[in-house]
Motif scaffolding. Sequence first.
Motif, short mmCIF file in Angstrom:
data_model
loop_
_atom_site.label_atom_id
_atom_site.label_comp_id
_atom_site.label_asym_id
_atom_site.label_seq_id
_atom_site.Cartn_x
_atom_site.Cartn_y
_atom_site.Cartn_z
N THR A 266 0.83 -1.15 0.05
CA THR A 266 0.03 0.07 0.00
C THR A 266 1.00 1.20 0.13
OG1 THR A 266 -0.13 0.00 2.27
CG2 THR A 266 -1.87 -1.34 1.20
N VAL A 267 2.15 1.02 0.17
CA VAL A 267 3.06 2.11 0.24
C VAL A 267 3.07 2.88 -1.25
CG1 VAL A 267 5.50 3.06 0.56
CG2 VAL A 267 4.55 1.47 2.26
N ILE A 268 3.26 1.77 -2.18
CA ILE A 268 3.20 1.90 -3.60
C ILE A 268 1.81 2.46 -4.09
CG2 ILE A 268 3.80 0.74 -5.97
CD1 ILE A 268 6.03 1.19 -4.17
N SER A 269 0.78 1.62 -3.75
CA SER A 269 -0.54 1.88 -4.19
C SER A 269 -1.39 3.23 -3.84
CB SER A 269 -1.56 0.72 -4.09
OG SER A 269 -1.59 0.37 -2.89
N ARG A 270 -0.90 3.57 -2.27
CA ARG A 270 -1.87 4.64 -1.72
C ARG A 270 -1.02 5.51 -1.18
NH1 ARG A 270 -4.82 2.38 -4.17
NH2 ARG A 270 -6.72 1.43 -3.91
#
Length: 452
Positions: A266-270
């Motif tokens: 989620t660091v990448i996606s959000r």
Amino acid sequence: MAFTHTLRRRLARATGLALTLAAVPQVAQAAPLDPVAARAAIDAQLAKIYPSLDALYKDLHQHPEVGFQETRTAALLAARMRALGFTVTEHVGQTGIVAVYRNGDGPVVLVRTELDALPLEEKTGLPYASHAQQTIDGKLTPTDHACGHDSHMAWWVGTAQTLLALKDKWHGTLVFIGQPAEEKAGGAKAMLADGLFTRFPKPDYAFAAHVGPDVAGHVTVKQGAVSSASDSVIVTFHGQGAHGSMPDKSIDPIVMGAHFVDDVQTVISRQKDPQKFGVITVGAFNAGFVPNIIPDTAVLKLTLRSYDPDVRKLLLDGVGITARAVASMARAPEPGVDHTEATASVVNDPALAGQLAGILKTALGENQVALVPAMMPGGTASEDYSEYVNAGVSKSVFFGVGGSDPAMLARLKAEGKPVPVNHSPFFAPQPEPTIRAGVETLTLAVLGVAGN
């Protein structure tokens, strides 16, 4: 590292892009260079020396050595450079070599090659294929120049030999370095820590080149970011072991690790800007030994890739925050988060890259050279050559040179099969067009900044 193929593919995808060399900022030269005449002189020299370069390449290919074990390789190159008239220092940064040649007043120009191979079994079937093995982490392991550093070493020696044959056409100091352990991302740091820029002349310019799976002999010059930053992180979750039939008596590090693998994405996606490049990959997850025991610890090994320094910080911070949050949720002790290896993005000087692309296009032909503008992304692989740039060499260009047989590329495309890329056991650059292009590119680059 497969930079060239990726960059050319991205350049081809860009629509409506009309980039002229006239629009590219230029670096002033002391005197005009005639690229066509310079190439003719280089090729005349190559006609004399190529057989020895081919023999050197095949010798190196059959005797690959991994990072910080390149003793035979370093000694072989050191002897070659001494024979040419360079002053050579060995064991710089453990197994690195530095060869210096002074030719009057002028700029100091660094040219770098890598020495190391990969712990990999070659499967090319070539008559000069590697059957070598080395002891790595206590285990006898096959080794292979599957990244193409053997090509680099051959064109590095060829460039040195050609520049000395043409020394009436340039003035300055050459600093040719043979760097160990590029694949470990530690060799450049080791050489710098051992006084590369204090014991030896500090370069005004620096050049290197990397072979890739593009058409043999094609050259790519990228303005701006060439490669991604690379960060290796080890996350250790500390739990409490118990029998598999009594999970309530445990603090299960495997469950923590599983949560982490999912949540860290989620660091990448959000959190990351979707228009900026960033990758978090968990490449290893080690925990436990038997099916009926919950272990005490779980160890995860990650690689992070990025171009932008702010994105790089976001990824590193995100890994640590996520790991601690997962452990807190499990009422576990704080996890270990160890940043073990790191190298920044390689960034070419845009003006110098544009100038040298113009020289190469004139010398080699418009269709043989691609100039990729800074607005386009670089490759996603990483390179510790960036350490030299970040240590103070602002005027630097890292070139891409194709090594693949065009007939093979056409056949694989028709069959719908993938092209062998760097680090594949099937990666096999064509020696002659690849080495010749490397010598031409690096020699023209040096003449472009140090020519009369």
